[in-house]
Write an enzyme that holds these catalytic residues in place. Structure first.
Site, PDB file in Angstrom:
ATOM      1  N   ARG A 259       0.814  -1.222   0.000  1.00  0.00           N
ATOM      2  CA  ARG A 259       0.000   0.000   0.000  1.00  0.00           C
ATOM      3  C   ARG A 259       0.848   1.273   0.000  1.00  0.00           C
ATOM      4  NH1 ARG A 259      -5.436   0.663   1.110  1.00  0.00           N
ATOM      5  NH2 ARG A 259      -5.481  -1.596   1.399  1.00  0.00           N
ATOM      6  N   GLY A 392     -10.339  -1.712  17.792  1.00  0.00           N
ATOM      7  CA  GLY A 392      -9.296  -0.724  17.562  1.00  0.00           C
ATOM      8  C   GLY A 392      -8.004  -1.433  17.246  1.00  0.00           C
ATOM      9  N   GLU A 474      -4.563   2.436  22.957  1.00  0.00           N
ATOM     10  CA  GLU A 474      -4.380   3.511  23.934  1.00  0.00           C
ATOM     11  C   GLU A 474      -3.407   3.099  25.048  1.00  0.00           C
ATOM     12  OE1 GLU A 474      -7.668   4.426  21.455  1.00  0.00           O
ATOM     13  OE2 GLU A 474      -7.290   2.617  22.624  1.00  0.00           O
TER      14      GLU A 474
END
Length: 571
Positions: A259, A392, A474
């Site tokens: 990519r 996530g 996180e």
């Protein structure tokens, strides 16, 4: 209070049936009971849920997978406010969802009635159309307008909202106004391309040496035309979460593992129904270099955002791709086949390496590595599967490691929590296709109660929870950036026990060697949930690239630095 078969509510139900709606996703309430009962009388299946947000998520997934209209029926006040997240996600995803609700009877308006609220004021910014219909005679007119807007007539497709005072729903609809023209079935409009725009696009595309095609939402109804276009042009191809599975992984144009390289090397970039949003660096020259753009879309938001095209075609992507391929005729493209072949070879090398690492990945703490879990899930999927990925940190692993002919994910809104409701809706719409939800534990928690819905409605879905006991992107950012972890840890809860409490098959997997058998048993006992205890030590690509700390100019740290240098005139 009895609702007659000539009431406004009965007309609404008849209209839905005429639009091909065979199910609505709903949570009951007094304000909408007239529609509820008349929908049942019209043999429209009511998939009753435990939270209105999930109802809209399910309607969203149903619309995406059937290319039809998704319908959510929700009650007033908190029913509508609960649904707002689902509506906002459908808005960003541009999914044709009709949301129906109610309001207090007209004599009680603005007097402090139960659940009295001006819903339309809340919803106008995240819907294509939002109206309160107080006059029974206008019900069909408003329904027609709303559905047309949902399918994108007059703008982008997306969610629409109508509500009705309960007394309006109970009133008689005027017989002379029951014209058959109001019940004609609506579908996505077909937009034909301007021939001059097509010729301009052909000249740019067929002259390109390193063309790159990137697909998105708008390409979903253009799969065969997109494959034919790639076959003729020989371009490199990248899908995105909006169009995963549209082009088979074995196609020679697919270079997904390359990519970053292909985005920086292409000289012409053709977007097909795809916004140049944060996932594509906003189309910035800092990332894409001097590449020219050709934009193809049936929605304005996917045609001119962030980068204008040297050629822009506002048309149905299938029609535009067909017209471009036909107009090129026997002309040979200037595509550098060696360049594409080299990218494809390196893509295959990386894909093979990933498959090998997935089969053998181990964690130092003895728990399951996310890639090992995904490898086992991939082995359990067949060539007709639907996969829903959610989360996530886990989404970062799954986005690369899991592949299926049809895939859904949280989308550009980053709306984690869609996995369970998306999977339930997918399995109800496609009961003969295996449906897998691969989700992180944090994302699972948002709609975990909908396991009850899956069991009650016998939705044949398999839900695999990657249980790493935290909001891991996180956690990693806090450790690296701030030196301490605050409020981002979860328990290694027993989600399999939770599933069993609802009557669902549930199995907890704690060792890598137990994965294969567990996956097999889950698919044999649907609906089922696998609670896989995965290591929190594995660091995803999204965590490594700085997604959690939200850079100023670009979503990823490397892109942000490149953008900063480009703006400052530094190479």
């Amino acid at each position: 209070m009895h609702v007659t078969d000539s009431s406004a509510a009965a007309v609404i139900a008849r209209f839905l049936r005429a639009q091909g709606v065979d199910r609505v996703f709903a949570l009951c309430g007094g304000h909408i009971m007239p529609i509820w009962m008349r929908a049942d009388a019209e043999a429209i299946r009511i998939v009753d849920v435990r939270d209105e947000r999930a109802a809209v998520h399910m309607a969203h997934a149903h619309a995406e997978l059937t290319e039809g209209l998704g319908v959510a029926l929700i009650t007033a006040g908190p029913g509508v406010t609960n649904a707002i997240t689902g509506i906002a996600n459908a808005h960003v995803s541009r999914a044709p969802v009709l949301v129906l609700s109610g309001t207090p009877p007209r004599p009680q308006e603005n007097r402090g009635a139960l659940q009295d609220m001006d819903h339309t004021q809340l919803l106008r910014s995240i819907t294509r159309y939002a109206r309160t219909v107080r006059e029974p005679a206008l019900v069909l007119q408003e329904l027609n307008e709303a559905v047309a807007r949902a399918y994108g007539e007059g703008g982008d497709p997306g969610p629409v909202y109508l509500d009705f005072p309960t007394d309006t729903l109970r009133e008689e609809f005027p017989g002379p106004l029951l014209l058959e023209e109001h019940f004609q079935r609506k579908t996505y409009p077909v937009l034909l391309p301007n021939p001059e725009d097509v010729e301009r696009a052909v000249e740019i595309i067929w002259s390109a040496h390193k063309p790159l095609v990137i697909s998105g939402r708008g390409a979903r109804r253009a799969g065969p035309e997109l494959v034919r276009f790639l076959d003729r042009l020989g371009a490199a191809y990248l899908d995105t979460g909006e169009s995963r599975g549209l082009v088979p992984d074995g196609h020679p144009s697919v270079v997904a593992a390359m990519r970053g390289t292909v985005m920086g090397q292409a000289d012409v970039v053709i977007t097909v129904g795809r916004r140049l949003d944060f996932q594509l660096a906003y189309g910035s020259p800092a990332v894409f270099g001097p590449a020219r753009f050709v934009r193809i879309a049936d929605a304005a938001s996917e045609l001119r955002d962030n980068r204008r095209g040297q050629a822009e075609i506002l048309a149905s992507p299938a029609e535009a791709l067909r017209a471009i391929t036909d107009a090129a005729g026997n002309r040979g493209p200037a595509t550098d086949r060696k360049w594409v072949g080299g990218l494809r070879a390196r893509h295959e090398e990386r894909a093979a390496k990933l498959r090998q690492s997935m089969a053998t990945a181990e964690a130092r703490d003895g728990r399951v590595h996310p890639n090992r879990m995904l490898g086992a899930l991939q082995e359990g999927l067949d060539s007709n599967a639907i996969a829903v990925v959610d989360g996530g940190d886990f989404l970062s692993f799954a986005r690369v490691a899991l592949s299926a002919p049809t895939m859904l994910d949280p989308g550009a809104f980053g709306c984690i929590g869609v996995g369970v409701p998306f999977g339930i809706a997918a399995s109800l719409a496609n009961p003969d296709r295996p449906v897998l939800v691969a989700t992180g534990d944090g994302a699972f928690g948002f709609n975990a109660i909908e396991l009850d819905t899956a069991v009650r409605h016998q939705a044949p879905v398999v839900i695999a929870v990657a249980n790493n006991g935290g909001w891991q992107v996180e956690v990693y950012d806090q450790q690296v950036t701030h030196g301490r972890v605050v409020g981002t840890k979860l328990q290694f809860s027993d989600y399999a026990a939770m599933a069993r409490s609802f009557g669902m098959y549930g199995e907890r997997v704690e060792k890598p060697e137990d994965l294969a058998g567990a996956v097999e048993r889950a698919f044999a006992n649907r609906p089922a949930l696998l609670d896989v205890v995965v290591t929190p030590e594995a660091v995803s690509s999204d965590a490594k690239t700085g997604l959690a700390w939200v850079p100023n100019l670009q979503p990823l740290e490397a892109w942000d630095e490149t953008e900063r240098k480009w703006r400052e005139g530094r190479s």
